[in-house]
Write a protein that holds these residues in place. Sequence first.
Motif, mmCIF file in Angstrom:
data_model
loop_
_atom_site.group_PDB
_atom_site.id
_atom_site.type_symbol
_atom_site.label_atom_id
_atom_site.label_comp_id
_atom_site.label_asym_id
_atom_site.label_seq_id
_atom_site.Cartn_x
_atom_site.Cartn_y
_atom_site.Cartn_z
ATOM 1 N N GLY A 39 0.819 -1.209 0.000
ATOM 2 C CA GLY A 39 0.000 0.000 0.000
ATOM 3 C C GLY A 39 0.853 1.260 0.000
ATOM 4 N N ALA A 40 1.915 1.243 0.796
ATOM 5 C CA ALA A 40 2.804 2.407 0.851
ATOM 6 C C ALA A 40 3.499 2.621 -0.497
ATOM 7 N N LEU B 184 0.949 4.049 -2.951
ATOM 8 C CA LEU B 184 0.679 5.449 -2.627
ATOM 9 C C LEU B 184 1.817 6.351 -3.095
ATOM 10 N N GLU B 185 3.042 5.941 -2.836
ATOM 11 C CA GLU B 185 4.200 6.745 -3.254
ATOM 12 C C GLU B 185 4.272 6.862 -4.770
ATOM 13 N N SER C 7 1.699 6.771 -6.846
ATOM 14 C CA SER C 7 0.642 7.687 -7.281
ATOM 15 C C SER C 7 1.004 9.133 -6.972
ATOM 16 N N LEU C 8 1.586 9.363 -5.795
ATOM 17 C CA LEU C 8 1.987 10.729 -5.445
ATOM 18 C C LEU C 8 3.073 11.243 -6.379
#
Length: 116
Positions: free
Chosen positions: A98-99, A102-103, A105-106
């Motif tokens: 998940g991390a 997320l990274e 996508s950011l």
Amino acid sequence: MAGGNAIRGSRVGAGPMGEAERGETAPRVFVTFYCANGHQTRPSFAREEGVVVPEEWDCPRCGFPAGTDQDNPPAPPRVEPYKTHLAYVKERRSDTDGAAILEESLQALRDRGLIT
């Protein structure tokens, strides 16, 4: 005297429905099914070649599966609690996955200049 319509209040196919009009009934076999709540039901099945009696039948009173063995009826189905979309995602992904997503996508948003 009534309106003169002999079939008033009747419908197509109404009338005495004895075996003389319907024909002979097919030979039947009655099978008793028992559910986990102790209910029993006796549906009938045609006694013809090729007719297979099912091993389980849904109980009409409680909806649980019913079997032919009174001492060992089938277990009731396990009811799964309602799960949110997030709960299903958490089952498939670990926290590190998940991390990383997320990274990723950011970083894509930063590259497009939408966030700093």
